[in-house]
Design a protein around this motif. Structure first.
Motif, PDB file in Angstrom:
ATOM      1  N   PRO A  41      14.548  28.028  61.839  1.00  0.00           N
ATOM      2  CA  PRO A  41      13.798  27.273  60.830  1.00  0.00           C
ATOM      3  C   PRO A  41      14.713  26.658  59.780  1.00  0.00           C
ATOM      4  CG  PRO A  41      13.501  29.622  60.506  1.00  0.00           C
ATOM      5  CD  PRO A  41      14.316  29.457  61.744  1.00  0.00           C
ATOM      6  N   SER A  42      14.278  25.516  59.262  1.00  0.00           N
ATOM      7  CA  SER A  42      15.013  24.861  58.184  1.00  0.00           C
ATOM      8  C   SER A  42      14.101  24.771  56.966  1.00  0.00           C
ATOM      9  CB  SER A  42      15.452  23.458  58.614  1.00  0.00           C
ATOM     10  OG  SER A  42      14.336  22.604  58.729  1.00  0.00           O
ATOM     11  N   ALA A  43      14.644  24.324  55.863  1.00  0.00           N
ATOM     12  CA  ALA A  43      13.854  24.123  54.651  1.00  0.00           C
ATOM     13  C   ALA A  43      13.073  22.812  54.717  1.00  0.00           C
ATOM     14  CB  ALA A  43      14.769  24.134  53.430  1.00  0.00           C
ATOM     15  N   GLU A  44      13.363  22.000  55.735  1.00  0.00           N
ATOM     16  CA  GLU A  44      12.712  20.700  55.872  1.00  0.00           C
ATOM     17  C   GLU A  44      11.237  20.875  56.221  1.00  0.00           C
ATOM     18  OE1 GLU A  44      13.050  16.686  58.632  1.00  0.00           O
ATOM     19  OE2 GLU A  44      14.680  18.137  58.659  1.00  0.00           O
ATOM     20  N   THR A  45      10.388  20.168  55.484  1.00  0.00           N
ATOM     21  CA  THR A  45       8.959  20.197  55.774  1.00  0.00           C
ATOM     22  C   THR A  45       8.570  18.956  56.570  1.00  0.00           C
ATOM     23  OG1 THR A  45       8.414  19.161  53.657  1.00  0.00           O
ATOM     24  CG2 THR A  45       8.398  21.564  53.730  1.00  0.00           C
ATOM     25  N   ILE A  46       7.488  19.086  57.321  1.00  0.00           N
ATOM     26  CA  ILE A  46       7.002  17.998  58.165  1.00  0.00           C
ATOM     27  C   ILE A  46       5.622  17.594  57.660  1.00  0.00           C
ATOM     28  CG2 ILE A  46       6.351  17.362  60.517  1.00  0.00           C
ATOM     29  CD1 ILE A  46       8.370  19.505  61.455  1.00  0.00           C
ATOM     30  N   PRO A  47       5.369  16.288  57.459  1.00  0.00           N
ATOM     31  CA  PRO A  47       4.058  15.861  56.972  1.00  0.00           C
ATOM     32  C   PRO A  47       2.965  16.115  58.014  1.00  0.00           C
ATOM     33  CG  PRO A  47       5.436  13.952  57.457  1.00  0.00           C
ATOM     34  CD  PRO A  47       6.288  15.169  57.643  1.00  0.00           C
ATOM     35  N   LEU A  48       1.766  16.352  57.543  1.00  0.00           N
ATOM     36  CA  LEU A  48       0.623  16.624  58.404  1.00  0.00           C
ATOM     37  C   LEU A  48       0.411  15.535  59.449  1.00  0.00           C
ATOM     38  CD1 LEU A  48      -1.828  18.379  59.087  1.00  0.00           C
ATOM     39  CD2 LEU A  48      -3.088  17.164  57.316  1.00  0.00           C
ATOM     40  N   THR A  49       0.720  14.296  59.114  1.00  0.00           N
ATOM     41  CA  THR A  49       0.533  13.178  60.053  1.00  0.00           C
ATOM     42  C   THR A  49       1.442  13.285  61.274  1.00  0.00           C
ATOM     43  OG1 THR A  49       2.111  11.844  58.795  1.00  0.00           O
ATOM     44  CG2 THR A  49      -0.234  11.570  58.272  1.00  0.00           C
ATOM     45  N   MET A  50       2.476  14.128  61.207  1.00  0.00           N
ATOM     46  CA  MET A  50       3.415  14.301  62.317  1.00  0.00           C
ATOM     47  C   MET A  50       3.136  15.582  63.122  1.00  0.00           C
ATOM     48  SD  MET A  50       5.425  11.714  62.377  1.00  0.00           S
ATOM     49  CE  MET A  50       6.657  12.328  63.490  1.00  0.00           C
ATOM     50  N   ILE A  93       9.966  22.352  66.875  1.00  0.00           N
ATOM     51  CA  ILE A  93       8.573  22.722  66.670  1.00  0.00           C
ATOM     52  C   ILE A  93       8.349  22.841  65.166  1.00  0.00           C
ATOM     53  CG2 ILE A  93       8.310  23.898  68.896  1.00  0.00           C
ATOM     54  CD1 ILE A  93       8.559  26.576  67.382  1.00  0.00           C
ATOM     55  N   ALA A  94       7.090  23.006  64.778  1.00  0.00           N
ATOM     56  CA  ALA A  94       6.755  23.207  63.368  1.00  0.00           C
ATOM     57  C   ALA A  94       6.057  24.554  63.224  1.00  0.00           C
ATOM     58  CB  ALA A  94       5.845  22.095  62.875  1.00  0.00           C
ATOM     59  N   VAL A  95       6.299  25.222  62.097  1.00  0.00           N
ATOM     60  CA  VAL A  95       5.663  26.502  61.795  1.00  0.00           C
ATOM     61  C   VAL A  95       4.899  26.347  60.490  1.00  0.00           C
ATOM     62  CG1 VAL A  95       6.012  28.965  61.403  1.00  0.00           C
ATOM     63  CG2 VAL A  95       7.585  27.711  62.895  1.00  0.00           C
ATOM     64  N   LEU A  96       3.591  26.625  60.531  1.00  0.00           N
ATOM     65  CA  LEU A  96       2.780  26.580  59.311  1.00  0.00           C
ATOM     66  C   LEU A  96       2.995  27.890  58.569  1.00  0.00           C
ATOM     67  CD1 LEU A  96       0.713  25.212  57.496  1.00  0.00           C
ATOM     68  CD2 LEU A  96      -1.089  26.162  58.946  1.00  0.00           C
ATOM     69  N   PHE A  97       3.597  27.795  57.398  1.00  0.00           N
ATOM     70  CA  PHE A  97       3.945  28.974  56.614  1.00  0.00           C
ATOM     71  C   PHE A  97       3.782  28.646  55.139  1.00  0.00           C
ATOM     72  CE2 PHE A  97       7.067  31.826  54.573  1.00  0.00           C
ATOM     73  CZ  PHE A  97       6.576  33.044  55.018  1.00  0.00           C
ATOM     74  N   ASP A  98       3.027  29.454  54.441  1.00  0.00           N
ATOM     75  CA  ASP A  98       2.757  29.244  53.011  1.00  0.00           C
ATOM     76  C   ASP A  98       2.228  27.843  52.728  1.00  0.00           C
ATOM     77  OD1 ASP A  98       3.391  31.823  52.248  1.00  0.00           O
ATOM     78  OD2 ASP A  98       5.433  31.348  51.642  1.00  0.00           O
ATOM     79  N   GLY A  99       1.366  27.334  53.618  1.00  0.00           N
ATOM     80  CA  GLY A  99       0.731  26.038  53.405  1.00  0.00           C
ATOM     81  C   GLY A  99       1.594  24.833  53.723  1.00  0.00           C
ATOM     82  N   GLU A 100       2.796  25.055  54.260  1.00  0.00           N
ATOM     83  CA  GLU A 100       3.698  23.955  54.604  1.00  0.00           C
ATOM     84  C   GLU A 100       4.091  24.045  56.072  1.00  0.00           C
ATOM     85  OE1 GLU A 100       6.230  22.953  50.636  1.00  0.00           O
ATOM     86  OE2 GLU A 100       6.980  24.619  51.846  1.00  0.00           O
ATOM     87  N   TYR A 101       4.284  22.895  56.683  1.00  0.00           N
ATOM     88  CA  TYR A 101       4.786  22.836  58.046  1.00  0.00           C
ATOM     89  C   TYR A 101       6.308  22.770  57.987  1.00  0.00           C
ATOM     90  CZ  TYR A 101      -0.007  21.906  59.422  1.00  0.00           C
ATOM     91  OH  TYR A 101      -1.362  22.006  59.628  1.00  0.00           O
ATOM     92  N   ARG A 102       6.949  23.846  58.428  1.00  0.00           N
ATOM     93  CA  ARG A 102       8.404  23.933  58.386  1.00  0.00           C
ATOM     94  C   ARG A 102       8.993  23.556  59.738  1.00  0.00           C
ATOM     95  NH1 ARG A 102      10.359  27.426  54.252  1.00  0.00           N
ATOM     96  NH2 ARG A 102       8.986  27.037  52.497  1.00  0.00           N
ATOM     97  N   LYS A 103      10.030  22.776  59.714  1.00  0.00           N
ATOM     98  CA  LYS A 103      10.724  22.372  60.934  1.00  0.00           C
ATOM     99  C   LYS A 103      11.582  23.524  61.445  1.00  0.00           C
ATOM    100  CE  LYS A 103      13.695  18.648  62.632  1.00  0.00           C
ATOM    101  NZ  LYS A 103      14.405  17.433  62.240  1.00  0.00           N
ATOM    102  N   ALA A 104      11.462  23.801  62.747  1.00  0.00           N
ATOM    103  CA  ALA A 104      12.309  24.813  63.394  1.00  0.00           C
ATOM    104  C   ALA A 104      12.888  24.148  64.642  1.00  0.00           C
ATOM    105  CB  ALA A 104      11.490  26.048  63.753  1.00  0.00           C
ATOM    106  N   MET A 105      14.170  24.318  64.851  1.00  0.00           N
ATOM    107  CA  MET A 105      14.804  23.591  65.951  1.00  0.00           C
ATOM    108  C   MET A 105      15.810  24.445  66.703  1.00  0.00           C
ATOM    109  SD  MET A 105      16.842  21.056  63.483  1.00  0.00           S
ATOM    110  CE  MET A 105      17.014  21.733  61.863  1.00  0.00           C
ATOM    111  N   ILE A 106      16.077  24.004  67.923  1.00  0.00           N
ATOM    112  CA  ILE A 106      17.118  24.621  68.740  1.00  0.00           C
ATOM    113  C   ILE A 106      18.457  24.129  68.202  1.00  0.00           C
ATOM    114  CG2 ILE A 106      18.138  24.668  71.046  1.00  0.00           C
ATOM    115  CD1 ILE A 106      15.509  26.081  71.036  1.00  0.00           C
TER     116      ILE A 106
END
Length: 110
Positions: A41-50, A93-106
């Motif tokens: 996981p990264s600190a980068e968030t992904i917008p709901l539209t994505m 992929i994205a992980v919904l955590f604490d109301g935010e979609y967090r980017k997680a990558m290989i």
């Protein structure tokens, strides 16, 4: 007066040492496991539209390196995993955590 101040200072110092030493560190990086792969996981968030289809939910939070799908050593049980639109799920992929979609990558290590 000194009889009161010295024990109070000692108590504050002792309390500070306990709190400062209680930060447990692990030898494992933060990981979520899905589809046989470890995603970092990264600190980068992904917008709901994505955000695309749901892939599943974290079934177990563990303290070591995840070995089974839907395990994580950072995200809590019940955290939801999603595909990211226009991204290959074998890489992101994205992980919904604490109301935010967090980017997680290989991450490929060379």
């Amino acid at each position: 007066m000194k009889k009161i101040i010295i024990p109070i200072l000692a108590l504050i110092l002792f309390g500070s040492l306990i709190v400062g030493c209680s930060n447990v560190q692990t030898d494992y990086p933060s990981v979520v496991r899905w589809n046989g792969q470890n995603y970092f996981p990264s600190a980068e968030t992904i917008p709901l539209t994505m955000i695309g289809e749901q892939l599943g939910t974290i079934k177990k939070q563990i303290k070591t390196m995840p070995k089974k799908d839907f395990e994580s050593n950072v995200f809590t049980k019940g955290s939801e995993l999603f595909e990211v639109i226009d991204n290959d799920t074998s890489k992101v992929i994205a992980v919904l955590f604490d109301g935010e979609y967090r980017k997680a990558m290989i991450v490929e290590f060379r």
